[in-house]
Design an enzyme around this catalytic site. Structure first.
Site, PDB file in Angstrom:
ATOM      1  N   THR A  83     -11.250  -2.193 -12.973  1.00 16.53           N
ATOM      2  CA  THR A  83     -12.019  -3.056 -13.864  1.00 16.53           C
ATOM      3  C   THR A  83     -12.956  -2.173 -14.665  1.00 16.53           C
ATOM      4  O   THR A  83     -13.433  -1.152 -14.159  1.00 16.53           O
ATOM      5  CB  THR A  83     -12.837  -4.094 -13.068  1.00 16.53           C
ATOM      6  N   CYS A 197     -11.821  -4.494 -21.270  1.00 13.60           N
ATOM      7  CA  CYS A 197     -11.763  -5.335 -20.079  1.00 13.60           C
ATOM      8  C   CYS A 197     -10.302  -5.341 -19.672  1.00 13.60           C
ATOM      9  O   CYS A 197      -9.417  -5.529 -20.526  1.00 13.60           O
ATOM     10  CB  CYS A 197     -12.265  -6.746 -20.365  1.00 13.60           C
TER      11      CYS A 197
END
Length: 233
Positions: A83, A197
């Site tokens: 992430t 992202c």
């Protein structure tokens, strides 16, 4: 082959992409039935997400540091945090383990440098777009300038990530809005767009726009494949 450690679950949608892309890369390089050696700790994203929005980054660092230690004990030679946003606590996690952490910004920025890109547009969670931990590393380590969407555009980008993409919802309306933001960033001088992202590539890809897109998850995975095979290829 080295064993790749993954800190996943943030969200599990993008972690599945990591698992797939790493194994595809290993198969591409080695052929046959070869697959990646992976140790994965997939955390409960509901806990992480609540702490993010409460500003409890110390709490997230504790959870991920413990997860990283379990991955190290499982035999991993290095670790990826699957992430972008949680690289905010990269240093805390790195200090908790004795094996290397591979930074997603570094994996992305080195490719940008090779291609001569000096100014990028950044899409990600509000935390990633607003705060310095991501933009600062791009500037200070690689000399890359970052442009971000307007505050109202950031709200749209952020909400789509948490309310749709992390839940596996792919909306054509949201895709169109993202593409409008990408075009606006290009008009402001961005030479390329970082999909900052790991879920964003589930919504938009290079077939949707002429603006060069850099998928951070894919580049992170490519770095992991190279590191895993460096002593065996």
């Amino acid at each position: 082959m080295k064993t790749i450690g993954l800190l996943g679950g943030m969200s599990w949608e993008s972690t599945a992409t990591y698992y797939q892309k790493i194994n595809q890369g290993i198969k591409r390089e080695c052929g046959g039935l070869t697959s990646a050696q992976i140790v994965l700790n997939s955390v409960n994203f509901a806990e992480i997400e609540a702490m993010q929005h409460q500003g409890d980054w110390g709490g997230t660092a504790k959870i991920l540091s413990e997860a990283a230690l379990s991955v190290e004990r499982g035999g991993a030679d290095f670790i990826l945090i699957c992430t972008n946003t949680m690289h905010k606590v990269f240093d805390e996690i790195a200090h908790a383990v004795s094996i290397p952490l591979v930074h997603i910004v570094d994996a992305t920025a080195e490719v940008l440098q090779l291609q001569g890109i000096k100014r990028i547009g950044l899409l990600g969670t509000r935390f990633t777009m607003e705060q310095a931990f991501y933009k600062g590393r791009l500037a200070n380590h690689f000399g890359i300038e970052t442009l971000v969407p307007t505050p109202s555009e950031q709200t749209v980008i952020h909400d789509v990530i948490y309310q749709e993409l992390c839940c596996g919802i792919i909306s054509e309306t949201s895709k169109a809005r993202y593409l409008e933001v990408i075009t606006a960033l290009k008009e402001q001088g961005a030479e390329a767009i970082i999909l900052g992202c790991t879920e964003i590539a589930l919504l938009v890809d290079q077939t949707d726009t002429d603006v060069p897109l850099y998928d951070t998850a894919a580049l992170h995975c490519e770095r992991a494949v190279r590191l895993a095979l460096i002593d065996s290829v």
